[in-house]
Structures are given as structure tokens and as C-alpha cells.
Write a protein that holds these residues in place. Structure first.
Motif, PDB file in Angstrom:
ATOM      1  N   SER A  94      35.715  43.247  36.098  1.00 54.03           N
ATOM      2  CA  SER A  94      37.064  43.142  36.483  1.00 54.03           C
ATOM      3  C   SER A  94      38.203  43.055  35.381  1.00 54.03           C
ATOM      4  N   LEU A  95      37.528  42.320  34.370  1.00 55.94           N
ATOM      5  CA  LEU A  95      38.372  42.234  33.261  1.00 55.94           C
ATOM      6  C   LEU A  95      38.664  43.551  32.403  1.00 55.94           C
ATOM      7  N   ILE A 114      33.196  39.286  36.889  1.00 55.72           N
ATOM      8  CA  ILE A 114      34.056  38.923  35.898  1.00 55.72           C
ATOM      9  C   ILE A 114      34.317  39.808  34.923  1.00 55.72           C
ATOM     10  N   GLN A 115      33.344  40.568  34.156  1.00 59.47           N
ATOM     11  CA  GLN A 115      33.371  41.361  33.268  1.00 59.47           C
ATOM     12  C   GLN A 115      33.655  42.593  33.492  1.00 59.47           C
ATOM     13  N   GLN A 120      35.132  31.849  33.817  1.00 57.56           N
ATOM     14  CA  GLN A 120      35.978  33.030  33.613  1.00 57.56           C
ATOM     15  C   GLN A 120      36.630  32.863  32.328  1.00 57.56           C
ATOM     16  N   GLU A 153      45.857  40.300  36.182  1.00 59.19           N
ATOM     17  CA  GLU A 153      45.688  40.427  37.713  1.00 59.19           C
ATOM     18  C   GLU A 153      46.668  40.569  38.349  1.00 59.19           C
ATOM     19  N   ALA A 157      38.889  35.626  30.717  1.00 59.00           N
ATOM     20  CA  ALA A 157      40.167  35.677  31.523  1.00 59.00           C
ATOM     21  C   ALA A 157      41.188  34.666  31.242  1.00 59.00           C
ATOM     22  N   GLN A 162      40.173  38.304  38.223  1.00 58.44           N
ATOM     23  CA  GLN A 162      38.968  37.967  37.553  1.00 58.44           C
ATOM     24  C   GLN A 162      38.484  36.724  38.109  1.00 58.44           C
TER      25      GLN A 162
END
Length: 457
Positions: free
Chosen positions: A116-117, A113-114, A161, A198, A166, A105
Motif C-alpha cells: 500500500s505504500l 504496508i509495503q 508502519q 492515505e 509510512a 498503510q
């Protein structure tokens, strides 16, 4: 109120009919009350049936395309016929399976970011979504390093993040040294370490999970290479696509909606629909091209080598490394300078690039890497967005039944669960429901509104 995208979708069915004001599944029922469309596409291969019909054709069966098929069929299994066209079902040169399978993230754009979250949540809980599949997820996180010059940007990224959910930690040079004794921190001011969602996983397993689940829900995966599209004169709708099947037969697939998720070849296929070749709104090309990247596998006998829980570490110049598997192997790589991009007519590996561009940084960052042995390597293609190196997701600005999901420039595999989901929302609901990533739409290309990442490799 129906969104403008739902309105655009309605034209791909019966423009002007009462069905236009309904969600897509309801429109299909209104158009086809006996539900005869549900078996369109069947299970026969294209070599047997040279003319097919479907509601949605997806061009490209990698992670993004297979995810889109999965989400569409999961939500509208009996009411929506979906065909996925993939030119090479072995995927031997596909970006998906040749990637390193990382998920993080640590981006600077809220959309990345969102995306990949959710990707991290999906990958950590793959069995909940995909059934009996093991992605071999290694939750060791990423470690992004910053110098004095770039520390402020890293701090800003970290703050954003955290605000978006995150779970990362900022570490000063002293704390980095305490946590990672093998790390040389002489020129490091700060590091950001991911603590949750992650790490890395098996991209083959994720792709297989998407494909198998989508097939269970009724999607057809067909082998075929796109030749051209049929577009009536003056129309803002693409009617069909011609493909060359494995048997060399020329087959036609008629569709209501087309989704372009062809990875590194998306720009080439878009040109076959006159995108970038036509007047007005068609003059803007889809700026995607293949870019070759090398991954090197090495071992070391040096003392104080990074241990099994080492995060994927990204250095100041973009060089990265991580442990690989349960043995003592590591993988490493780095993107070339813009003016030194290698040719993309093959997947040969340049080992001199490792000696001159990768190894010096590894040796500087960790004394155990001063003496290493390269024992393997591979190359793969990024689906590189030459405009701003970020994904292009959403409707095309001219064709009202064309959707795009491509150009992720190395981030596609981790974002594939979320991208497939939002594309299904655009098609089924007429707008974004879970994540609004409209800023990543194709319209930003024509408007010259790049979405650049900062301090991210």
C-alpha cells in the motif's frame, strides 16, 4: 543464479533447450527470432477470430489484472503478447469500481504496508505512470481508533508502519479531541492518523488508466467468460482456455503463462482447472468467494458536523465513515458478523442493516450524526479470502505456468499497482525484485500458515 520461479517458467516454453536459462523476453527471442509473436492477438475481437495465441493470458480485467497487463507491456512491449479476458467490460458488478477507493498503510503485516505504500505513491503520482488521468485523490488520510484494550496493538502497528516508511501520527484522546472537535472520545484511548499517501480516489479512473495504458503498449482486452481449461493428462502445465465470447461463439486461447486475477470469481474459475478438485497438490482449493458489502450515503444538518478535511474514520466495531465529494454528503459502512453474511445472488442493499448496525455507532461517535438522512446506497463484492482475508499472490504450487493475484478482501484496489508490478517481476525476471511478498503465496494455504491482520478493519 536463476531462481526456482524462473526455472519453472522456462518449462512453459522449450523445456530442455538453451532458451530455458534466459529471462522470459530473451527466451521468447530465442524461440521466435523473427519476433512474429508480437502481433499475436492483434486487434480483432474474439467473435471474428475463434482461436488465439499469446504469451500471457490474464483472466480478469479488473484493477489487478489490468495493472498486471500494464506492467508486463510497459516492460516488454514488443516482445510479449498479452491478452486480458474480462467477462463484463462494463464492470457493472466488478469489485474494483464498486469499492470506496481508499488507500492506507495502516496494516499490521509488513507485506500489506509495503504494497500500500507503493500504491499510495502510484496514486499520488498517477500522471507520471498513466499519463493524462485524474484520480481525484483526496489526501485526507485514515483515522483508526482504539480502546484501552486495543491501544497496545495499535501502537505496535504504528511502530512497524513507521519503520517501513509510512507517515502516521499517534494521538491520545485529548489530542484527538483537539484535532477533531466533532469526535466523541469517551471510550477512545488512542488514534492513528495517516498524514501521507492515505486517503481516497476514483477507482474507475485508476482502472481506466491501467487499461488505456496497457492497450497503448499493445495488450488486447477481450470479452469472454471462462468455460474450461485444456490440461494434458499428467501435465503440470495448462495449455489453453476456452471462453464464450459476447457473440456466444466458443473461442480458444492458447498461452504460455496464465495469470488468474478474477476477483470474487477466482475460486470458481480455479475449480475449472481442477484446483481443489484433484489429487495431491490439486486438492487445495483457492479459498476465494464473493462477500457482499453495503455502502450508504447520508447527509446531516446537525451542528459540529465533520468538515471537508475529515479522514476516513474507522471505529472500534469496524464501522467507518468519511466525507464524500465537495458537498455535505458522507459515506459509511461496516462488515457484517461472520454468521450474518448476506446472500450474494444479487447486489440489493439491506437498509435495515444501516439502522441496526451502522447508524448507532455513527450517532455515538459524532452528535451531528444523531439526525441524518440516507440519500443513496450501493453494494459490491469483496473477493474474500476465507483462509485469512489477505491477498494470495504468486505461482501455483502444481501448475508451473499459473500465477495468482486475488483474495485481497477489500484491499485490492489500493494494492493493485504493486501487485501488478510484482506479478510482472515473477513472470519477466523469475523472482521478486521490488518487494518480496513470498509469504503471501498460495503455498501458505496448503501448509496452513495463515497471515492474519490484527486490529484492522
Amino acid at each position: 543464479m536463476m531462481s526456482k520461479w524462473a526455472h519453472a517458467i522456462s518449462f512453459s516454453f522449450r523445456s530442455g533447450s538453451q532458451a530455458d536459462s534466459l529471462p522470459i523476453v530473451s527466451r521468447i527471442r530465442a524461440i521466435d527470432p523473427h519476433n512474429s509473436l508480437k502481433n499475436i492477438g492483434g486487434k480483432r475481437s474474439m467473435s471474428v477470430q475463434t482461436h488465439r495465441k499469446c504469451n500471457v493470458v490474464i483472466i480478469g480485467g479488473g484493477a489487478i489484472g489490468s495493472s498486471t497487463a500494464y506492467w508486463l507491456k510497459k516492460r516488454a512491449s514488443k516482445d510479449l503478447s498479452v491478452i486480458v479476458l474480462e467477462r463484463d467490460p462494463t464492470y457493472k458488478e466488478a469489485s474494483t469500481v464498486l469499492s470506496c477507493g481508499g488507500v492506507r498503510q495502516q496494516f499490521s503485516l509488513p507485506e500489506n504496508i509495503q504494497l500500500s505504500l507503493f500504491g499510495g505513491e502510484f496514486i499520488q503520482n498517477a500522471k507520471k505512470y498513466l499519463g493524462d488521468v485524474d484520480l481525484c485523490f483526496q489526501p485526507n488520510g485514515y483515522l483508526v481508533l482504539a480502546s484501552e484494550k486495543s491501544a497496545e496493538v495499535l501502537q505496535q502497528n504504528y511502530k512497524l508502519q513507521k519503520e517501513l516508511g509510512a507517515c502516521n501520527e499517534l494521538l491520545t484522546a485529548d489530542k484527538l479531541k483537539q484535532k477533531f472537535p466533532w469526535l466523541n472520545v469517551e471510550d477512545i484511548a488512542l488514534g492513528c492518523h495517516g498524514l501521507d499517501k492515505e486517503g481516497w480516489f476514483d477507482p474507475w479512473a485508476l482502472l481506466g488508466g491501467f487499461r488505456n495504458r496497457a492497450k497503448e503498449y499493445g495488450a488486447d482486452f477481450l470479452q469472454g467468460e471462462v468455460l474450461d481449461f485444456h490440461i494434458p493428462d499428467g501435465s503440470k502445465k495448462i495449455n489453453s482456455v476456452r471462453v464464450r465470447a459476447k457473440t456466444k461463439e466458443i473461442c480458444t486461447v492458447d498461452f504460455d503463462i496464465c495469470v488468474l486475477t478474477a476477483g470474487a470469481h477466482s475460486g470458481e474459475i480455479a475449480r475449472k482447472a481442477n484446483i481443489g478438485n484433484g489429487p495431491g497438490a490439486l486438492s487445495t482449493a483457492l479459498p476465494i468467494e464473493p462477500r457482499k458489502r453495503y455502502v450508504y450515503v447520508f447527509t446531516t444538518q446537525g451542528e459540529n458536523a465533520p468538515g471537508p478535511n475529515t479522514p476516513q474514520t474507522h471505529d472500534l466495531d469496524g464501522t467507518y465513515f468519511r466525507r464524500d465529494g465537495k458537498g455535505s454528503n458522507y459515506i459509511a459502512g461496516r462488515g457484517p458478523d461472520e454468521e450474518a453474511e448476506p446472500p450474494v445472488n444479487n447486489l440489493d442493499v439491506d437498509h435495515e442493516f444501516f439502522d441496526t448496525n451502522v447508524w448507532p455507532t455513527l450517532a455515538k461517535r459524532c452528535t451531528a450524526f444523531e439526525s441524518i438522512k440516507v440519500c443513496g446506497s450501493w453494494a459490491g463484492f469483496y473477493e474474500y479470502n476465507t483462509f485469512d482475508a489477505n491477498g494470495i499472490v504468486g505461482p501455483h504450487t502444481y501448475y508451473n505456468n499459473l500465477y495468482i493475484g486475488t483474495g485481497f478482501s477489500g484491499h485490492g484496489i489500493q494494492q493493485s499497482p504493486a501487485v501488478g508490478r510484482v506479478l510482472s517481476e515473477l513472470i519477466l525476471d523469475g523472482g521478486y525484485k521490488t518487494l518480496d511478498i513470498s509469504r503471501l503465496g498460495f503455498d501458505r494455504i496448503a501448509a496452513n500458515r495463515p497471515m492474519f491482520e490484527s486490529n484492522i478493519y
